[in-house]
Enzyme design. Sequence first.
Site, PDB file in Angstrom:
ATOM      1  N   GLU A 184      -2.461   9.883   7.719  1.00  0.00           N
ATOM      2  CA  GLU A 184      -1.231   9.132   7.945  1.00  0.00           C
ATOM      3  C   GLU A 184      -0.557   8.834   6.608  1.00  0.00           C
ATOM      4  OE1 GLU A 184      -1.517   4.990   9.251  1.00  0.00           O
ATOM      5  OE2 GLU A 184       0.064   5.423  10.689  1.00  0.00           O
ATOM      6  N   THR A 224      -8.934  -1.341   6.731  1.00  0.00           N
ATOM      7  CA  THR A 224      -9.072  -2.785   6.976  1.00  0.00           C
ATOM      8  C   THR A 224      -9.698  -3.019   8.348  1.00  0.00           C
ATOM      9  OG1 THR A 224      -7.162  -3.213   5.572  1.00  0.00           O
ATOM     10  CG2 THR A 224      -7.813  -4.977   7.059  1.00  0.00           C
ATOM     11  N   LYS A 236      -2.311 -14.675  10.046  1.00  0.00           N
ATOM     12  CA  LYS A 236      -2.389 -14.222   8.649  1.00  0.00           C
ATOM     13  C   LYS A 236      -1.378 -13.097   8.492  1.00  0.00           C
ATOM     14  CE  LYS A 236      -3.692 -11.991   5.108  1.00  0.00           C
ATOM     15  NZ  LYS A 236      -2.466 -11.300   4.737  1.00  0.00           N
TER      16      LYS A 236
HETATM   17  P1  ADP Z   1      -1.296  -1.710   4.875  1.00  0.00           P
HETATM   18  O1  ADP Z   1      -2.024  -0.773   3.956  1.00  0.00           O
HETATM   19  O2  ADP Z   1      -0.429  -1.043   5.839  1.00  0.00           O
HETATM   20  O3  ADP Z   1      -0.693  -2.890   4.196  1.00  0.00           O
HETATM   21  P2  ADP Z   1      -3.549  -3.284   5.568  1.00  0.00           P
HETATM   22  O4  ADP Z   1      -4.568  -2.969   6.583  1.00  0.00           O
HETATM   23  O5  ADP Z   1      -3.961  -3.304   4.139  1.00  0.00           O
HETATM   24  O6  ADP Z   1      -2.389  -2.265   5.834  1.00  0.00           O
HETATM   25  O7  ADP Z   1      -2.845  -4.650   5.871  1.00  0.00           O
HETATM   26  C1  ADP Z   1      -2.632  -5.166   7.151  1.00  0.00           C
HETATM   27  C2  ADP Z   1      -3.034  -6.617   7.148  1.00  0.00           C
HETATM   28  O8  ADP Z   1      -4.425  -6.681   6.859  1.00  0.00           O
HETATM   29  C3  ADP Z   1      -2.346  -7.482   6.102  1.00  0.00           C
HETATM   30  O9  ADP Z   1      -2.060  -8.756   6.661  1.00  0.00           O
HETATM   31  C4  ADP Z   1      -3.387  -7.602   5.028  1.00  0.00           C
HETATM   32  O10 ADP Z   1      -3.276  -8.781   4.259  1.00  0.00           O
HETATM   33  C5  ADP Z   1      -4.662  -7.633   5.840  1.00  0.00           C
HETATM   34  N1  ADP Z   1      -5.846  -7.244   5.075  1.00  0.00           N
HETATM   35  C6  ADP Z   1      -5.930  -6.353   4.063  1.00  0.00           C
HETATM   36  N2  ADP Z   1      -7.185  -6.287   3.596  1.00  0.00           N
HETATM   37  C7  ADP Z   1      -7.938  -7.158   4.314  1.00  0.00           C
HETATM   38  C8  ADP Z   1      -9.315  -7.552   4.316  1.00  0.00           C
HETATM   39  N3  ADP Z   1     -10.183  -7.042   3.457  1.00  0.00           N
HETATM   40  N4  ADP Z   1      -9.705  -8.468   5.222  1.00  0.00           N
HETATM   41  C9  ADP Z   1      -8.842  -8.976   6.123  1.00  0.00           C
HETATM   42  N5  ADP Z   1      -7.542  -8.667   6.148  1.00  0.00           N
HETATM   43  C10 ADP Z   1      -7.073  -7.771   5.266  1.00  0.00           C
END
Ligand code: ADP
Length: 494
Positions: free
Chosen positions: A398, A245, A188
């Site tokens: 961060e 996340t 993903k």
């Molecule tokens: P950033 O804020 O650095 O983008 P995220 O943690 O939001 O970091 O994103 C990292 C990855 O986690 C991406 O592939 C994003 O699509 C995925 N992601 C974000 N939210 C969720 C969620 N609720 N469940 C699973 N994956 C998620």
Amino acid sequence: MDQTKIDALRAQPAAPFVHLIDGKHVAASDGGTMDIISPIDGQVLTTTARGTAVDMEAAIASARAAFEDGRWAGQPPAARKKVLMKWADLIEANALELAVLGVRDNGTEISMAIKAEPGSAAATIRYYAEALDKLYGEIAPTSGDVLGLIHKEPVGVVGAIIPWNFPMMIGAWKLGPALAMGNSVVLKPSEAASLSLMRMADLALEAGLPLGVLNAVTGEGKVVGEALGLSMDVDVLVFTGSGGTGRRLMEYAARSNMKRVYLELGGKSPNIIFADAPDLDEAAKVAAAGIFRNSGQVCVAGSRLLVEASVHDDFVAAVTNAAEAMRVGDPLRMDTHIGAINSDAQLQANLGFVETAKAEGGQIVTGGGRILQDTGGYYMAPTIITGVTPDATLAQKEVFGPVLSVTSFTTDEEAVKIANATVYGLAGGVWTSNLSRAHRMVRNVRTGVMHVNTYGGADGTVPLGGVGQSGNGADKSLHAIDKYINLKTAWIKL
Ligand code: ADP
């Protein structure tokens, strides 16, 4: 590298991307798409499939079927090795195309991306390919009337959720050991940078990876990422991204099948400068690169500079000179040192941190604002803020942007105390000519990696993983393999 080749590649329109499920390129089940905005100019670059939970379930079902019938796990190690070696070769052969596509999507300067992305991804895949037929099981030291064997088995279906800052490098950190050990994977990529990783996944099939062993689904984290996290049919979830996340993924696991969850999260990494550093000018240049390359969008970025008081002013002046000498701009120019911020939202968040730092008494020495706005892209000047107290927001949270927080200290003990005063523990650095002090700092600063008289650049032979709220379960090196295997005991009465 040839600028004309880069320019030719950037001039090509990027084709729309769809999922890779069961070896086929398929659109979202409801036909949905997402616009991919290039941070270089704020324009729509192409589209990807906006995945649904139905799409994710299809990908997981394909990975499960591929695992169960042994089309990959059941192959002799030498055969798996051959496929993965070929994949690494293909990544290398297509390195420039992959790097330019990735830069158009995420804004990293090409001089860094070419090495850190396809270069590192190919090296990582090759490392685990070469290792896979050299790993043995174990025989336990039992009494003579029994035989205890310890088998290392693949876990089954691995879900890998990847961020946008280094999609190919971080993707390979998960895919290399997962596939080497015979697992199937559902990938993903981040909606904020998925294109190069999707293309890299295609190359795996070209290399001969059996269909269904690697599936890749694009779309929103909260939709397809959540479906992956909540699946009853995923055995291990590996993730790099934000703490928020990561926390959700642990919840998903608890609410579903208690799958194993490995997290590589953020950091607020201290780079500690002692007056007895072997070369303070060199330290200043490396400190600037350690926070400002890729606009600070690096999990191990040295975002907190801790400087011994006696050299504070001179050292800050040297880092400021180094920062101001770095060219910010078009990430597809070879002479650019700092490319674009990944998205407008990220840029606004960075600017918000600067405002908060000012309100909390920090002084801006250089930068502090958005630049090159006329390009339509998202760029920010490298920013240095001094007088940051250890409990200030900028010292605790961060940013994931080009913002360096500077704090001074007077003793080793104080440096350690400040260094350890966050919830994070990913990386750090210490600069000193005193061998004992260097080792003491390595021992006392709580991080996954400490650099001594350098910052960054640790290669694939060493693990990278955090302590505290920076995560668990390191990527890289042979240690990473443990995440992708089950230990099975055979207890045999003789
Ligand atoms: P950033 O804020 O650095 O983008 P995220 O943690 O939001 O970091 O994103 C990292 C990855 O986690 C991406 O592939 C994003 O699509 C995925 N992601 C974000 N939210 C969720 C969620 N609720 N469940 C699973 N994956 C998620």
